[in-house]
Design a protein around this motif. Structure first.
Motif, mmCIF file in Angstrom:
data_model
loop_
_atom_site.group_PDB
_atom_site.id
_atom_site.type_symbol
_atom_site.label_atom_id
_atom_site.label_comp_id
_atom_site.label_asym_id
_atom_site.label_seq_id
_atom_site.Cartn_x
_atom_site.Cartn_y
_atom_site.Cartn_z
ATOM 1 N N GLY A 84 0.785 -1.222 0.000
ATOM 2 C CA GLY A 84 0.000 0.000 0.000
ATOM 3 C C GLY A 84 0.821 1.279 0.000
ATOM 4 O O GLY A 84 0.378 2.320 -0.468
ATOM 5 N N TRP A 85 2.042 1.195 0.524
ATOM 6 C CA TRP A 85 2.898 2.383 0.623
ATOM 7 C C TRP A 85 4.296 1.916 1.006
ATOM 8 O O TRP A 85 4.446 0.941 1.752
ATOM 9 C CB TRP A 85 2.366 3.319 1.714
ATOM 10 C CG TRP A 85 3.135 4.595 1.888
ATOM 11 C CD1 TRP A 85 2.948 5.765 1.198
ATOM 12 C CD2 TRP A 85 4.228 4.836 2.799
ATOM 13 N NE1 TRP A 85 3.852 6.705 1.628
ATOM 14 C CE2 TRP A 85 4.643 6.173 2.612
ATOM 15 C CE3 TRP A 85 4.885 4.047 3.747
ATOM 16 C CZ2 TRP A 85 5.687 6.742 3.339
ATOM 17 C CZ3 TRP A 85 5.937 4.614 4.482
ATOM 18 C CH2 TRP A 85 6.324 5.942 4.271
ATOM 19 N N THR A 86 5.307 2.600 0.484
ATOM 20 C CA THR A 86 6.690 2.334 0.906
ATOM 21 C C THR A 86 7.392 3.665 1.146
ATOM 22 O O THR A 86 6.932 4.709 0.680
ATOM 23 C CB THR A 86 7.475 1.537 -0.162
ATOM 24 O OG1 THR A 86 7.423 2.247 -1.408
ATOM 25 C CG2 THR A 86 6.893 0.147 -0.343
ATOM 26 N N CYS A 87 8.549 3.608 1.843
ATOM 27 C CA CYS A 87 9.198 4.856 2.254
ATOM 28 C C CYS A 87 9.972 5.502 1.119
ATOM 29 O O CYS A 87 10.189 6.699 1.120
ATOM 30 C CB CYS A 87 10.107 4.597 3.465
ATOM 31 S SG CYS A 87 11.701 3.837 3.082
ATOM 32 N N CYS A 119 14.681 3.683 2.169
ATOM 33 C CA CYS A 119 15.494 2.688 2.880
ATOM 34 C C CYS A 119 16.355 1.907 1.880
ATOM 35 O O CYS A 119 16.213 2.041 0.667
ATOM 36 C CB CYS A 119 14.607 1.755 3.701
ATOM 37 S SG CYS A 119 13.636 0.580 2.719
ATOM 38 N N ARG A 120 17.237 1.058 2.396
ATOM 39 C CA ARG A 120 18.167 0.343 1.509
ATOM 40 C C ARG A 120 17.428 -0.593 0.564
ATOM 41 O O ARG A 120 17.926 -0.900 -0.519
ATOM 42 C CB ARG A 120 19.230 -0.397 2.314
ATOM 43 C CG ARG A 120 18.707 -1.485 3.200
ATOM 44 C CD ARG A 120 19.737 -1.913 4.225
ATOM 45 N NE ARG A 120 20.929 -2.528 3.629
ATOM 46 C CZ ARG A 120 22.150 -1.989 3.670
ATOM 47 N NH1 ARG A 120 22.344 -0.829 4.225
ATOM 48 N NH2 ARG A 120 23.169 -2.623 3.151
ATOM 49 N N TYR A 121 16.248 -1.029 0.936
ATOM 50 C CA TYR A 121 15.473 -1.913 0.054
ATOM 51 C C TYR A 121 14.794 -1.100 -1.041
ATOM 52 O O TYR A 121 14.833 -1.448 -2.217
ATOM 53 C CB TYR A 121 14.442 -2.704 0.870
ATOM 54 C CG TYR A 121 15.099 -3.566 1.927
ATOM 55 C CD1 TYR A 121 15.776 -4.725 1.555
ATOM 56 C CD2 TYR A 121 15.072 -3.219 3.267
ATOM 57 C CE1 TYR A 121 16.409 -5.515 2.503
ATOM 58 C CE2 TYR A 121 15.698 -4.000 4.225
ATOM 59 C CZ TYR A 121 16.364 -5.147 3.837
ATOM 60 O OH TYR A 121 16.993 -5.922 4.781
ATOM 61 N N GLU A 136 11.421 -2.772 -3.156
ATOM 62 C CA GLU A 136 10.474 -2.091 -2.279
ATOM 63 C C GLU A 136 9.544 -3.082 -1.579
ATOM 64 O O GLU A 136 8.946 -2.751 -0.552
ATOM 65 C CB GLU A 136 9.662 -1.056 -3.052
ATOM 66 C CG GLU A 136 8.768 -1.646 -4.125
ATOM 67 C CD GLU A 136 8.018 -0.560 -4.903
ATOM 68 O OE1 GLU A 136 8.180 0.628 -4.580
ATOM 69 O OE2 GLU A 136 7.284 -0.925 -5.835
ATOM 70 N N ASN A 137 9.452 -4.287 -2.103
ATOM 71 C CA ASN A 137 8.637 -5.312 -1.425
ATOM 72 C C ASN A 137 9.162 -5.611 -0.024
ATOM 73 O O ASN A 137 8.428 -6.118 0.818
ATOM 74 C CB ASN A 137 8.609 -6.605 -2.255
ATOM 75 C CG ASN A 137 9.980 -7.203 -2.497
ATOM 76 O OD1 ASN A 137 10.889 -6.504 -2.943
ATOM 77 N ND2 ASN A 137 10.138 -8.471 -2.190
ATOM 78 N N LEU A 138 10.457 -5.308 0.200
ATOM 79 C CA LEU A 138 11.066 -5.587 1.505
ATOM 80 C C LEU A 138 11.215 -4.327 2.362
ATOM 81 O O LEU A 138 11.852 -4.375 3.412
ATOM 82 C CB LEU A 138 12.453 -6.231 1.297
ATOM 83 C CG LEU A 138 12.464 -7.532 0.487
ATOM 84 C CD1 LEU A 138 13.895 -8.028 0.294
ATOM 85 C CD2 LEU A 138 11.622 -8.607 1.166
ATOM 86 N N VAL A 141 8.891 -15.855 -0.764
ATOM 87 C CA VAL A 141 8.529 -14.668 -1.538
ATOM 88 C C VAL A 141 7.756 -13.751 -0.612
ATOM 89 O O VAL A 141 6.820 -14.191 0.063
ATOM 90 C CB VAL A 141 7.669 -15.057 -2.751
ATOM 91 C CG1 VAL A 141 6.855 -13.888 -3.243
ATOM 92 C CG2 VAL A 141 8.561 -15.567 -3.868
ATOM 93 N N ALA A 142 8.176 -12.493 -0.541
ATOM 94 C CA ALA A 142 7.508 -11.556 0.350
ATOM 95 C C ALA A 142 6.929 -10.394 -0.450
ATOM 96 O O ALA A 142 7.660 -9.662 -1.123
ATOM 97 C CB ALA A 142 8.488 -11.023 1.399
ATOM 98 N N ASN A 143 5.618 -10.255 -0.406
ATOM 99 C CA ASN A 143 4.961 -9.065 -0.946
ATOM 100 C C ASN A 143 5.193 -8.937 -2.457
ATOM 101 O O ASN A 143 5.388 -9.933 -3.135
ATOM 102 C CB ASN A 143 5.416 -7.814 -0.187
ATOM 103 C CG ASN A 143 5.452 -8.058 1.312
ATOM 104 O OD1 ASN A 143 4.525 -8.655 1.842
ATOM 105 N ND2 ASN A 143 6.505 -7.646 1.985
#
Ligand SMILES: [Zn+2]
Ligand SMILES: [Zn+2]
Length: 315
Positions: free
Chosen positions: A78-81, A84-86, A92-94, A263-265
């Motif tokens: 829904g939203w990411t920063c 960050c390093r990901y 961005e999934n992480l 698998v994440a996100n």
């Protein structure tokens, strides 16, 4: 508006009358046309994912309409920063600070929802609202799992639910051979898998070695079983957000450069790729619909494993 609301984990959802959400900066207000039900919703309701906002409106496979008539799909991410390093390395999934739809942000088990527009996707033409909803998580996560499983020809799908029924179609489109492993005695799921192009479906080990396996069922004991079924150099991908504990197994099952990963996100890139591919396959989702107020009945059906394809709520 009417919404199905989780007050506390372990309770059933309650049909509440709540205020229509007000979009913040960057958000869009959507009239919910359909919202797919995902196994993750069950894990949230049951408390296996234990940090939801409360009270919570679940649902992260939203097909909604903007006030200017555009159809948008809202996924789990829904939203990411963005910082960050990901996020700054195309992962961005992480994201450490990610906010997820129907978990950190109210979702689509409601008549209206808000979503950050940069994380929404245009819904591809040619998909009705109901048929499009399962693409947004079952399809997307399945697609990411398939990519991470590698290029292998012989693909095993462990658990044949909403995600597998889409991945099987994509895999066949790519010329792969599909083997479906289901629970003992689940003749209906096995027949369904064969209809969608699986050349074998059964409860035991597949009849030949696999190059890759994707585990959709939240059952840790499938991990050593899948490792035992893949050939040297093969990979096993765990696609779910929650799984029961994995029993210990001999190193020999991993030896031979077999790989095991989760698998994440999803990333927005996954969504763009998959939603461009889906009409070309073309993916045909099989859905069973429930009215919004019957979300508890729908979740119970999913818990019992009695679903052929995907479940979708209609407000
Ligand atoms: Zn981030
Ligand atoms: Zn999901």
């Amino acid at each position: 508006m009417r919404a199905m609301v989780l007050g506390h984990a372990g309770q059933v959802l309650s049909l509440d009358e709540v205020a229509i959400p007000e979009p913040e900066d960057g958000q869009v207000l959507l009239r919910v046309l359909a919202c797919g039900i995902c196994r993750t919703d069950l894990h949230i309701v049951d408390g296996e994912l234990d940090r939801p906002k409360l009270p919570l409106i679940p649902g992260h496979q939203i097909v909604g309409e903007t006030d200017d008539g555009r159809r948008l799909g809202v996924p789990w991410l829904g939203w990411t920063c963005g910082e960050c390093r990901y996020c700054t390395s195309a992962r961005e999934n992480l994201c450490d600070f990610a906010r997820f739809t129907g978990y950190d942000i109210d979702g689509g088990y409601a008549e209206w929802a808000v979503a950050y527009e940069r994380y929404c996707f245009p819904v591809p033409d040619g998909f009705e609202d109901l048929q499009a909803a399962p693409l947004l998580c079952a399809g997307l996560i399945g697609y990411r799992s398939l990519r991470l499983a590698g290029e292998g020809e012989r693909l095993g799908l462990y658990g044949f639910g909403a995600s597998a029924h889409i991945v099987a179609q994509v895999a066949r489109h790519e010329g792969r051979r599909v083997f479906a492993v289901t629970r003992e005695g689940d003749d209906d799921a096995q027949a369904f898998a064969r209809e969608l192009g699986a050349e074998w479906a059964g409860a035991g080990p597949p009849p030949e070695e696999l190059d890759a396996a994707i585990i959709f069922a939240p059952v840790g004991s499938l991990v050593p079983a899948a490792l035992a079924a893949v050939a040297k150099g093969g990979s096993v991908v765990c696609a779910g957000i929650h799984m029961s504990d994995i029993p210990s197994f001999p190193y020999e099952l991993l030896w031979g450069e077999r790989a095991l990963r989760s698998v994440a996100n999803l990333t927005r890139g996954d969504g763009e790729e998959f939603l461009a591919l889906a009409p070309r396959v073309p993916v045909r989702t099989q859905v069973e619909t429930f009215p919004l107020e019957q979300a508890n009945e729908a979740l119970a059906k999913l818990r019992r494993g009695e679903v052929r394809g995907a479940l979708v709520l209609v407000p």
